[in-house]
Design an enzyme around this catalytic site. Sequence first.
Site, short mmCIF file in Angstrom:
data_model
loop_
_atom_site.label_atom_id
_atom_site.label_comp_id
_atom_site.label_asym_id
_atom_site.label_seq_id
_atom_site.Cartn_x
_atom_site.Cartn_y
_atom_site.Cartn_z
N GLY A 23 1.02 -1.12 0.10
CA GLY A 23 0.19 0.00 -0.01
C GLY A 23 0.78 1.13 0.00
N GLU A 24 0.53 2.07 0.79
CA GLU A 24 1.50 3.37 1.08
C GLU A 24 2.01 3.32 2.32
OE1 GLU A 24 2.15 5.17 -1.49
OE2 GLU A 24 3.64 5.85 -0.33
N CYS B 176 5.91 -5.52 0.09
CA CYS B 176 6.15 -4.15 -0.65
C CYS B 176 5.99 -3.24 0.41
CB CYS B 176 4.93 -4.11 -1.61
SG CYS B 176 5.29 -2.87 -2.71
N ARG C 30 5.74 0.10 -7.76
CA ARG C 30 6.47 1.18 -7.23
C ARG C 30 6.98 0.51 -5.69
NH1 ARG C 30 3.53 5.22 -4.89
NH2 ARG C 30 5.42 6.67 -5.18
N HIS D 298 4.32 -8.37 -4.76
CA HIS D 298 2.82 -8.60 -4.47
C HIS D 298 2.41 -9.87 -4.61
CE1 HIS D 298 1.48 -4.61 -3.37
NE2 HIS D 298 2.57 -4.09 -4.34
N GLU E 144 0.01 -11.76 -3.39
CA GLU E 144 -1.44 -11.59 -3.22
C GLU E 144 -2.19 -11.25 -4.48
OE1 GLU E 144 0.64 -9.31 -2.17
OE2 GLU E 144 -0.58 -7.51 -2.25
#
Length: 192
Positions: free
Chosen positions: A46-47, A78, A135, A171, A173
Amino acid sequence: MRIGVLASQGAFAEHIAKLRQLGAEAVPVRLPEELEGLDGLVIPGGESTSISRLMRDFHLADKIKERAQSGLPVFGTCAGMILLAKKNSDAYPETLGLMDISVRRNAFGRQRESFEAELSVPVLGEKPFPGVFIRAPLIEKADGKVEILARLGDGTMVAAREGRLLALAFHPELTDDLRFHQYFLDIACGKR
Ligand code: GLN
């Protein structure tokens, strides 16, 4: 086995779905008391700045740190990997500092902000793992006790394990390949 998935922000629903597919009881975690009785915790992508802030606002950060230091298995993907690291080359976010790795956020330039790479991951067997990088961060340095599980073709470190902590720059998932989730469940139940 009961696995919590930190659900402050990011790709938590996908992790919950994968873990359930493997027969684990997967539950979202938003509050400190929801960490009770877990056999493992996932910190999703996520962020990382938002996840970090929410984790602190909701008094989860110290509790997660404490639980991980006393043996709770944690799987960070991530942004989750950034949060597990001892060192982040960016000023933000403040990490949990659990794993002896240094990471660099948004490490792949514009052209490769998002890409897929077939990764050789010996602990998962011969078949390559589809790495989905969005990213993504990379691991700049890892202490000797950290096991590097995968690298890109140019040698860049993108997956690591230290005891019961597992960190991926990509990722799993978002793929149909359940092997990393199974690997984490195996770590959580002491099979690996
Ligand atoms: N770039 C994000 C960060 O630094 C991580 C991206 C992701 O989790 N897909 O937090």
